[in-house]
Design a protein around this motif. Structure first.
Motif, PDB file in Angstrom:
ATOM      1  N   GLU A   1     -65.712  35.870  -1.201  1.00  0.00           N
ATOM      2  CA  GLU A   1     -65.635  34.397  -1.228  1.00  0.00           C
ATOM      3  C   GLU A   1     -67.042  33.789  -1.162  1.00  0.00           C
ATOM      4  N   GLU A   2     -67.864  34.323  -0.256  1.00  0.00           N
ATOM      5  CA  GLU A   2     -69.236  33.808  -0.130  1.00  0.00           C
ATOM      6  C   GLU A   2     -70.033  34.098  -1.395  1.00  0.00           C
TER       7      GLU A   2
ATOM      8  N   LEU B   1     -69.020  31.662  -4.214  1.00  0.00           N
ATOM      9  CA  LEU B   1     -69.611  30.320  -4.083  1.00  0.00           C
ATOM     10  C   LEU B   1     -71.110  30.356  -4.371  1.00  0.00           C
TER      11      LEU B   1
ATOM     12  N   SER C   1     -66.800  24.123 -12.195  1.00  0.00           N
ATOM     13  CA  SER C   1     -67.606  23.927 -10.983  1.00  0.00           C
ATOM     14  C   SER C   1     -68.742  22.947 -11.259  1.00  0.00           C
TER      15      SER C   1
ATOM     16  N   ARG D   1     -69.687  15.525  -6.999  1.00  0.00           N
ATOM     17  CA  ARG D   1     -70.358  15.552  -5.685  1.00  0.00           C
ATOM     18  C   ARG D   1     -71.649  14.746  -5.738  1.00  0.00           C
TER      19      ARG D   1
ATOM     20  N   PRO E   1     -58.823  26.589  -4.768  1.00  0.00           N
ATOM     21  CA  PRO E   1     -59.202  26.294  -3.382  1.00  0.00           C
ATOM     22  C   PRO E   1     -60.662  26.670  -3.075  1.00  0.00           C
ATOM     23  N   SER E   2     -61.168  27.703  -3.735  1.00  0.00           N
ATOM     24  CA  SER E   2     -62.580  28.066  -3.526  1.00  0.00           C
ATOM     25  C   SER E   2     -63.494  26.993  -4.102  1.00  0.00           C
TER      26      SER E   2
ATOM     27  N   ALA F   1     -62.854  23.921  -4.261  1.00  0.00           N
ATOM     28  CA  ALA F   1     -62.792  22.756  -3.375  1.00  0.00           C
ATOM     29  C   ALA F   1     -63.802  22.882  -2.229  1.00  0.00           C
ATOM     30  N   ARG F   2     -64.212  24.093  -1.938  1.00  0.00           N
ATOM     31  CA  ARG F   2     -65.211  24.273  -0.876  1.00  0.00           C
ATOM     32  C   ARG F   2     -66.587  23.761  -1.296  1.00  0.00           C
TER      33      ARG F   2
ATOM     34  N   TYR G   1     -67.078  20.859  -2.571  1.00  0.00           N
ATOM     35  CA  TYR G   1     -67.147  19.399  -2.443  1.00  0.00           C
ATOM     36  C   TYR G   1     -65.985  18.914  -1.563  1.00  0.00           C
ATOM     37  N   PRO G   2     -66.280  18.522  -0.350  1.00  0.00           N
ATOM     38  CA  PRO G   2     -65.210  18.139   0.583  1.00  0.00           C
ATOM     39  C   PRO G   2     -64.350  16.970   0.091  1.00  0.00           C
TER      40      PRO G   2
END
Lengths: 189, 110
Positions: A126-127, A130, B67, B74, B96-97, B99-100, B102-103
């Protein structure tokens, strides 16, 4: 061909005699480059061939097609000679399904693959996902390795590569990439 | 509305809908295909909605392109809602990833 290295996750060896099902295809990267949609069509075909092993056929076909499409796109992009055959083999072992691709790639691409798989084996997916997104998106670069990272993050795929020297060509390497998925993960989608 | 082979992009006043299968060859191909959505985000005066529920497949170049749109939202502080279909595996797993990043991005199941 001499084995130069094995990188990535440690995959449990499977006995070919235990296969419930197997299919191997060989194709030319040039065909995929000329008509990119062939990557998707081939992935969908192979996924639909294997979906009969699963109770949730629709979900399984989605997951298998997603994984196969990434691998087939990589064969098209990263094969050194677009006219030299590459292969995709899918084997179903009951609890595990494996995808194996073989191609020849240039030194730079092989070095990048080694680095990526080594990092993927030791970093939270996951990290890493991102981090890779921020890296590629903010710098307007290609999604280098993102597909493989995503398969690990979303479906717990395990990945390993064997790299062998190509006789008489120090700039090319034979790459066998193996991806293993738990059948339960494919069912769950 | 633009229809390109296996996917369809429909623009609305408050956002866009993407449907079909989107497995384009490169980030550059996505830049061109999604230029109108990019422009919408840059010019947005209010919240936008991006409906992806009908998008059956998106490859990794597409995830990067998506993204980029999220990061653009953002950058411009645009409230972005993404409509998803939880029966579509990649949407349930991958979005869901995103979405991390940009809150202010909200995922809403259809």
């Amino acid at each position: 061909m001499d084995l130069l290295g094995q990188v990535g996750d440690t995959l449990t060896p499977q006995d070919p005699a235990d296969r419930l099902s197997n299919l191997r295809i060989e194709l030319l990267p040039i065909d995929l480059i000329v008509q990119w949609r062939r990557c998707s069509k081939m992935a969908d075909f192979l996924a639909s061939y294997f979906e009969y092993h699963f109770e949730s056929r629709v979900v399984a076909a989605q997951v298998l097609s997603t994984g196969l499409n990434e691998l087939i796109e990589n064969l098209a992009k990263f094969s050194a000679d677009k006219q030299r055959p590459v292969s995709v083999e899918i084997s179903h072992f009951g609890e595990v399904i494996t995808f194996e691709t073989q191609n020849e790639a240039r030194r730079a691409e092989v070095a990048a693959l080694r680095a990526r798989l080594t990092r993927m084996a030791t970093t939270d997916p996951e990290e890493l996902f991102l981090e890779q997104l921020e890296h590629t998106a903010s710098r307007d670069r290609a999604a280098s390795g993102l597909g493989l990272i995503n398969l690990k993050k979303d479906y717990g795929a395990r990945l390993s590569a064997e790299i062998r020297a190509v006789p008489d060509d120090p700039e090319r390497f034979h790459v066998t990439l193996q991806l293993a998925l738990e059948v339960d993960a494919v069912e769950r989608g | 509305m633009s229809v390109e082979g296996e996917y369809k992009l429909e623009l609305r006043a408050d956002g866009a809908t993407l449907s079909g299968v989107m497995r384009l060859v490169s980030p550059a191909a996505y830049r061109s295909a999604l230029a109108a959505v990019h422009d919408q985000i840059e010019a947005a005066k209010g919240p936008l909605e991006l409906d992806l529920a009908g998008l059956q497949f998106l490859n990794s170049s597409g995830i990067t392109a998506l993204s980029r749109l999220v990061m653009l939202a953002r950058e411009h502080s645009v409230q972005l809602t993404v409509i998803i279909d939880e029966q579509v595996s990649w949407q349930k797993k991958t979005l869901p990833s995103l979405a991390r990043l940009y809150p202010k991005l909200t995922l809403k199941a259809r």
